[in-house]
Design a protein around this motif. Structure first.
Motif, PDB file in Angstrom:
ATOM      1  N   ALA A 167     -16.833  14.579 -30.893  1.00  0.00           N
ATOM      2  CA  ALA A 167     -15.679  15.316 -30.142  1.00  0.00           C
ATOM      3  C   ALA A 167     -14.549  15.228 -31.247  1.00  0.00           C
ATOM      4  O   ALA A 167     -14.123  16.543 -31.367  1.00  0.00           O
ATOM      5  CB  ALA A 167     -15.257  14.927 -29.121  1.00  0.00           C
ATOM      6  N   GLU A 168     -13.914  14.318 -31.820  1.00  0.00           N
ATOM      7  CA  GLU A 168     -12.871  14.167 -32.679  1.00  0.00           C
ATOM      8  C   GLU A 168     -13.243  15.102 -33.824  1.00  0.00           C
ATOM      9  O   GLU A 168     -12.359  16.020 -34.563  1.00  0.00           O
ATOM     10  CB  GLU A 168     -12.634  13.124 -33.071  1.00  0.00           C
ATOM     11  N   VAL A 174      -9.557  13.538 -27.411  1.00  0.00           N
ATOM     12  CA  VAL A 174     -10.415  12.478 -26.635  1.00  0.00           C
ATOM     13  C   VAL A 174      -9.614  11.225 -26.071  1.00  0.00           C
ATOM     14  O   VAL A 174      -8.817  10.879 -26.978  1.00  0.00           O
ATOM     15  CB  VAL A 174     -11.423  11.776 -27.519  1.00  0.00           C
ATOM     16  N   THR A 175      -9.719  11.225 -24.584  1.00  0.00           N
ATOM     17  CA  THR A 175      -8.917   9.997 -24.235  1.00  0.00           C
ATOM     18  C   THR A 175      -9.941   9.310 -23.370  1.00  0.00           C
ATOM     19  O   THR A 175     -10.634   9.709 -22.688  1.00  0.00           O
ATOM     20  CB  THR A 175      -8.126  10.734 -23.298  1.00  0.00           C
ATOM     21  N   ARG A 176      -9.903   7.982 -23.550  1.00  0.00           N
ATOM     22  CA  ARG A 176     -10.613   7.026 -22.898  1.00  0.00           C
ATOM     23  C   ARG A 176      -9.985   6.837 -21.487  1.00  0.00           C
ATOM     24  O   ARG A 176      -8.823   6.534 -21.406  1.00  0.00           O
ATOM     25  CB  ARG A 176     -10.663   5.744 -23.587  1.00  0.00           C
ATOM     26  N   VAL A 177     -10.764   6.866 -20.385  1.00  0.00           N
ATOM     27  CA  VAL A 177     -10.241   6.947 -19.206  1.00  0.00           C
ATOM     28  C   VAL A 177     -10.708   5.518 -18.682  1.00  0.00           C
ATOM     29  O   VAL A 177     -11.957   5.314 -18.290  1.00  0.00           O
ATOM     30  CB  VAL A 177     -10.794   7.877 -18.247  1.00  0.00           C
ATOM     31  N   GLY A 178      -9.621   4.467 -18.446  1.00  0.00           N
ATOM     32  CA  GLY A 178     -10.012   3.175 -17.995  1.00  0.00           C
ATOM     33  C   GLY A 178     -10.647   2.481 -19.130  1.00  0.00           C
ATOM     34  O   GLY A 178     -10.411   2.803 -20.405  1.00  0.00           O
ATOM     35  N   ASN A 179     -11.407   1.064 -18.976  1.00  0.00           N
ATOM     36  CA  ASN A 179     -11.871   0.361 -19.775  1.00  0.00           C
ATOM     37  C   ASN A 179     -13.471   0.523 -19.815  1.00  0.00           C
ATOM     38  O   ASN A 179     -14.052  -0.028 -20.426  1.00  0.00           O
ATOM     39  CB  ASN A 179     -11.621  -1.131 -19.495  1.00  0.00           C
ATOM     40  N   GLY A 180     -13.987   1.618 -19.168  1.00  0.00           N
ATOM     41  CA  GLY A 180     -15.296   1.800 -19.377  1.00  0.00           C
ATOM     42  C   GLY A 180     -15.801   2.810 -20.092  1.00  0.00           C
ATOM     43  O   GLY A 180     -15.406   2.869 -21.335  1.00  0.00           O
ATOM     44  N   SER A 181     -17.008   3.302 -19.717  1.00  0.00           N
ATOM     45  CA  SER A 181     -17.470   4.513 -20.886  1.00  0.00           C
ATOM     46  C   SER A 181     -17.120   6.066 -20.329  1.00  0.00           C
ATOM     47  O   SER A 181     -17.735   6.852 -20.767  1.00  0.00           O
ATOM     48  CB  SER A 181     -19.026   4.277 -20.760  1.00  0.00           C
ATOM     49  N   GLN A 191     -10.698  20.834 -19.984  1.00  0.00           N
ATOM     50  CA  GLN A 191     -11.036  19.344 -20.321  1.00  0.00           C
ATOM     51  C   GLN A 191     -12.411  19.052 -19.407  1.00  0.00           C
ATOM     52  O   GLN A 191     -12.879  19.890 -18.503  1.00  0.00           O
ATOM     53  CB  GLN A 191     -10.141  18.423 -19.545  1.00  0.00           C
ATOM     54  N   LYS A 192     -13.157  18.284 -20.001  1.00  0.00           N
ATOM     55  CA  LYS A 192     -14.420  17.971 -19.403  1.00  0.00           C
ATOM     56  C   LYS A 192     -14.580  16.424 -19.400  1.00  0.00           C
ATOM     57  O   LYS A 192     -14.347  15.682 -20.474  1.00  0.00           O
ATOM     58  CB  LYS A 192     -15.631  18.614 -19.913  1.00  0.00           C
ATOM     59  N   GLY A 560       2.434  11.589 -26.373  1.00  0.00           N
ATOM     60  CA  GLY A 560       1.397  11.498 -25.669  1.00  0.00           C
ATOM     61  C   GLY A 560       0.539  12.617 -25.615  1.00  0.00           C
ATOM     62  O   GLY A 560      -0.520  12.807 -24.707  1.00  0.00           O
ATOM     63  N   TYR A 561       0.203  13.287 -26.721  1.00  0.00           N
ATOM     64  CA  TYR A 561      -0.697  14.374 -27.009  1.00  0.00           C
ATOM     65  C   TYR A 561      -1.104  14.063 -28.560  1.00  0.00           C
ATOM     66  O   TYR A 561      -0.334  13.300 -29.245  1.00  0.00           O
ATOM     67  CB  TYR A 561      -0.013  15.608 -26.632  1.00  0.00           C
ATOM     68  N   ASP A 562      -2.330  14.891 -28.711  1.00  0.00           N
ATOM     69  CA  ASP A 562      -2.762  14.784 -30.228  1.00  0.00           C
ATOM     70  C   ASP A 562      -1.998  15.558 -31.046  1.00  0.00           C
ATOM     71  O   ASP A 562      -0.928  15.212 -31.901  1.00  0.00           O
ATOM     72  CB  ASP A 562      -4.285  14.899 -30.448  1.00  0.00           C
ATOM     73  N   LEU A 563      -2.175  16.907 -31.127  1.00  0.00           N
ATOM     74  CA  LEU A 563      -1.541  17.993 -31.821  1.00  0.00           C
ATOM     75  C   LEU A 563      -1.064  18.938 -31.133  1.00  0.00           C
ATOM     76  O   LEU A 563      -1.872  19.460 -30.186  1.00  0.00           O
ATOM     77  CB  LEU A 563      -2.563  18.435 -32.854  1.00  0.00           C
ATOM     78  N   ALA A 564       0.079  19.589 -31.108  1.00  0.00           N
ATOM     79  CA  ALA A 564       0.585  20.792 -30.396  1.00  0.00           C
ATOM     80  C   ALA A 564       0.453  22.152 -31.173  1.00  0.00           C
ATOM     81  O   ALA A 564       0.291  22.146 -32.496  1.00  0.00           O
ATOM     82  CB  ALA A 564       2.153  20.530 -30.413  1.00  0.00           C
TER      83      ALA A 564
END
Length: 875
Positions: A167-168, A174-181, A191-192, A560-564
């Protein structure tokens, strides 16, 4: 050495455009070169010899050792230790620096990939340094192993990591949600979510079907695809009866098992069947018994309507050398750097357990036997990587008929991503009932076997999955506009939001008074930091995000974001100096420049050509620059236009866009927020908003309509130059809180031709004494009478301290003591000013809390109206 603070920067930040940790340490009595600490350097290099590869400032291997010999300090050494610990644990991190703050306090800043690993590495480094200072022994390997165990638990597995990198590489945030997968790809409406290889598009019922092996087999059979005969055994006698009916050899597996756990193949008799059944029963209440299909085990990976990879899976095994026992051969193989615990690495370590012993016994071996040289010894009959198996890429060999069968099987179950397990002699031959069968359909297939085959070509399955989620030409993110500066940020984001809403977008907006989605406030309070930006961008309803990005959030956590798509800096003036190490305007400009550094290559940096700090900022800005100016003849504007750039400026009292041609947008007196041009700083804010909107390709006619419909009132711009008519006088409410903003508000208020201009003034407690005195002086020059109040949040000041400084400044500005009234409580100061107001007066209040101030004004209006009505009735 003592750790005083640890702060994590998860996004782009003022230190690095990659995630970093900032640790503050106190060196105490050891603020001396390490070469002067007996035995320190020797112990360090003996413990971590790989430090000799560090280049440090010299730029060549061994440079760090040279620094040690010459003399360098503990924080610098700690930085290198932290980076090397992470390197040893498999993370490619290089950036770090150590800087003196004051006294014995230092910042140690270092790059990281896994937050948990970084923090533990930092603590271990400090512990190590303190041990070396004391001359104590230190078991580095044991400490390292403790971190390694934690890393295994919290790190993304190879499959999820491959998806993250794919994805990168496609420039998808890409944002990791929580500590899982679970990963969130993209922002806003586009977003997906994906967990492992289960996407948000994967049907829940399809996953349920795939988990029910019998149901899966029945559905596939209905589609005319080959499956092995068999049934569910509810008890041991059922298992024996089913096996005898279909004939040996048979397969036993748990009804709802996974990763090959409890699977037994090629069972030749009743005795083997019973042992297998009892093992499978430990995993699942129900057990499947089916015909054993001879052949090789193939995993065919279907993504969408394509087969993207095929692997032949080999069960866990070792090749005997005729010297070592089976136990020793396993120990040797498990030292393979490609093998780890669980899904930690491309291959999983081989585990000797009851199932392994059973499989060995079928081959005629025990664990301490030495098999003949050249013989493969197997530990599993199922070929899962999770139980120590390996894989050979066979993607190019699959027969076209088998491709069609695999895709049909996935569609039969309803899966967008599926691992089709096929057993047959050769995948290059057509599959039919006589030479093979579909054994299982997996709803969450692992992909590491395809990315890291033991033999054959690596297949970029993760890229195929990302391309399925985001086909060529589709959007993965929404337009993002980030706004910073000393003054005008909030008004500018509100103006931009108004324009984008006029275009038909559902807008997510963050500001100092809340997070808004389509005009609905979902969080109240100051939300101009990175956490608020992430919250906004995670909303699936928004088509665009307009983010107020304040200095404090940038300093504390980064972006709090990657690129604007567009980064805006409205202006740079004296504010917050002396806080967080920001001492000069250059320091402030450096911090705020991060917003225009983090702009896409095809994006825009919007800069104020009239601001003295803009030449410094422009050197750091990315993308293309759009300048804005109050003056048509501004030299920066003229040069920029000559070079083919885009500019927004005032020409004949009209804001125009110049981009090859001059396009009028709106006359200044048509923009309500400027009050017929009296509020000049809102002309600047309007130009910034126009430039940003133009940068994301909003049509000029929509921009014009949007900016002409934006008012300085409670609905469009609460707390910014709001004017309330209170009977015979007016009250102007504004958030001015620094030298430049207060001066401009007073100048604009004077243009409203009041009888007298009264000021209810205060300054946040974290401003410097000199700044507070200057604000008092400006108010003394600009107001006819002043009411001095203080904020509820004193920010470290003593009660009355700020008020006294303001009073000194006001008197210096020219007001007499009779015209200065100190009333510390904000609402009481405003009430007094209103009760003392005369017809035609204009009261200006620089508030701390907006709602209580508006309540006081509205209550006063009600009381005044009641008195008027009562007088009329008496008359």
């Amino acid at each position: 050495m003592i750790i005083k603070d640890i702060r994590v920067y998860r996004g782009r930040n003022i230190y690095c455009h990659r995630p970093v940790v900032k640790m503050i340490v106190d060196t105490g009595d050891y603020d001396i070169p390490t070469k002067d600490i007996p035995g320190f350097n020797e112990r360090l290099i003996k413990t971590i010899p790989s430090l000799n590869k560090h280049c440090c400032s010299y730029g060549y291997e061994g440079g760090f050792l040279k620094r040690l010999d010459e003399g360098t300090y503990l924080p610098h050494v700690t930085e290198h230790i932290i980076l090397e610990i992470q390197n040893i644990l498999g993370y490619d991190v290089k950036y770090g620096k150590a800087r003196l703050i004051e006294g014995h306090l230092y910042n140690v800043i270092f790059e990281y990939e896994l937050e948990e690993c970084a923090i533990r590495s930092a603590k271990l480094a400090v512990k190590m340094v303190n041990k070396f200072i004391s001359g104590e022994d230190f078991d580095f390997e044991q400490e390292l192993e403790q971190i390694r165990k934690v890393v295994v638990e919290v790190e993304l597995g190879p499959s999820t990591m491959a998806l993250k990198k794919a994805a990168e590489e496609a420039s998808i945030p890409v944002t990791r949600v929580g500590n899982g997968s679970i990963l969130r790809l993209g922002y806003g409406r586009y977003q997906k979510m994906i967990e492992g290889t289960i996407t948000q598009n994967t049907s829940c019922i399809a996953v349920d079907i795939a988990c029910d092996k019998i149901l899966t087999k029945n559905i596939i059979k209905e589609y005319g695809l080959p499956v092995p005969e068999g049934d569910v055994a509810y008890n041991e006698n059922d298992a024996i009866a089913i096996a005898e009916e279909i004939g040996y050899p048979v397969v036993v597996k748990p009804f709802n098992g996974n990763q090959g756990k409890g699977v037994f193949l090629n069972l030749l008799n009743k005795e083997e069947l019973i042992v297998a059944y009892r093992n499978a029963k430990n995993i699942s209440d129900l057990v499947i018994v089916e015909r054993h299909i001879k052949g090789k085990n193939y995993r065919v990976l279907v993504v969408g309507d394509r087969v993207v990879a095929v692997s032949e899976r080999i069960p866990a095994r070792v090749l005997s050398d005729g010297i070592h026992t089976i136990r020793e051969l396993v120990e040797i193989e498990n030292r393979n750097p490609l093998r780890g615990v669980g899904h930690e690495k491309p291959l999983t370590k081989i585990n000797i357990d009851n199932i392994s012993q059973f499989v060995l016994k079928k081959q005629g071996y025990q664990i301490d036997d030495i098999p003949p040289k050249g013989v493969y010894v197997y530990f599993r009959e199922s070929a899962n990587l999770s139980t120590g198996g390996t894989a050979i890429d066979r993607t190019k060999e699959i027969h076209p008929d088998n491709i069609e069968i695999a895709v049909r099987a996935a569609k039969a179950i309803g899966l967008d991503i599926a691992g089709i397990d096929i057993t047959m002699e050769n995948i290059s031959m057509p599959l039919n009932r006589s030479n093979g069968a579909i054994i299982e359909v997996n709803a969450a297939p692992g992909i590491r076997m395809h990315h890291y085959p033991s033999k054959g070509k690596s297949r970029d399955v993760a890229k195929a999955i990302v391309n399925m989620l985001y086909p060529k030409g589709s959007k993965a993110t929404i337009p993002i506009i980030s706004v910073t500066g000393t003054n005008g940020k909030t008004t500018t984001v509100r103006m931009i939001s108004q324009i984008l809403k006029m275009y038909g977008y559902t807008v997510g907006m963050t500001s100092t008074d809340g997070i808004y989605v389509d005009d609905v406030c979902i969080y109240k309070g100051d939300n101009s930091g990175p956490k608020s930006a992430r919250t906004c961008l995670a909303d699936k309803n928004i088509d665009a995000a307009v983010l107020e990005t304040a200095r404090g959030g940038i300093v504390r956590e980064g972006l709090g974001y990657d690129l604007a798509d567009v980064g805006i800096i409205t202006n740079i003036s004296e504010d917050h100096l002396g806080i967080d190490g920001i001492e000069t305007l250059e320091d402030l400009a450096f911090v705020k420049s991060l917003v225009v550094e983090a702009v896409k290559k095809d994006g825009y940096s919007v800069l104020n050509a009239d601001d003295p700090m803009t030449p410094y900022i422009s050197k750091r800005a990315k993308g293309k620059i759009i300048y804005f100016s109050m003056h048509e003849n501004n030299i920066t504007i003229k040069r920029h236009l000559e070079e083919g750039g885009i500019s927004v400026y005032v020409k004949n009292d009209t804001i125009v866009i110049a981009n090859g041609e001059i396009v009028p947008v709106a006359k200044i007196d048509e923009i309500p927020a400027t009050l017929n041009g009296k509020v000049l700083y809102n002309v600047e804010n309007a130009m910034a908003a126009i430039a940003a909107s133009y940068g994301i390709k909003i049509p000029v006619n929509v921009i014009s309509k949007g900016i002409k419909s934006f008012y300085c009132d409670e609905n469009h711009n609460p707390g910014r130059f709001n004017i309330f008519n209170v009977g015979s006088f007016r009250v102007l409410v504004d958030y001015g809180h620094n030298i430049d903003s207060i001066r401009k508000v007073i100048e604009s208020a004077r243009k409203l031709n009041p009888n007298r201009l009264l000021g209810v003034i205060g300054v946040p407690g974290d401003r410097s004494d000199s700044s507070t005195l200057k604000i008092g002086e400006i108010c003394g020059e600009g107001f006819d009478k002043v009411y001095i109040k203080e904020d509820l949040d004193l920010r470290g000041r003593k009660p009355g301290e700020i008020a006294k400084l303001l009073e000194i400044g006001v008197l210096k500005g020219g007001l007499s003591k009779e015209d200065v009234n100190v009333i510390l409580k904000e609402v009481d100061a405003l009430k007094t000013a209103m009760y003392e107001a005369q017809p035609g007066d204009l009261i200006v209040i620089f508030y701390e809390k907006y709602a209580p101030v508006v309540d006081v004004i509205n209550n006063f209006i009600k009381i005044s109206q009641f008195d008027i009505d009562e007088s009329k009735e008496r008359a």
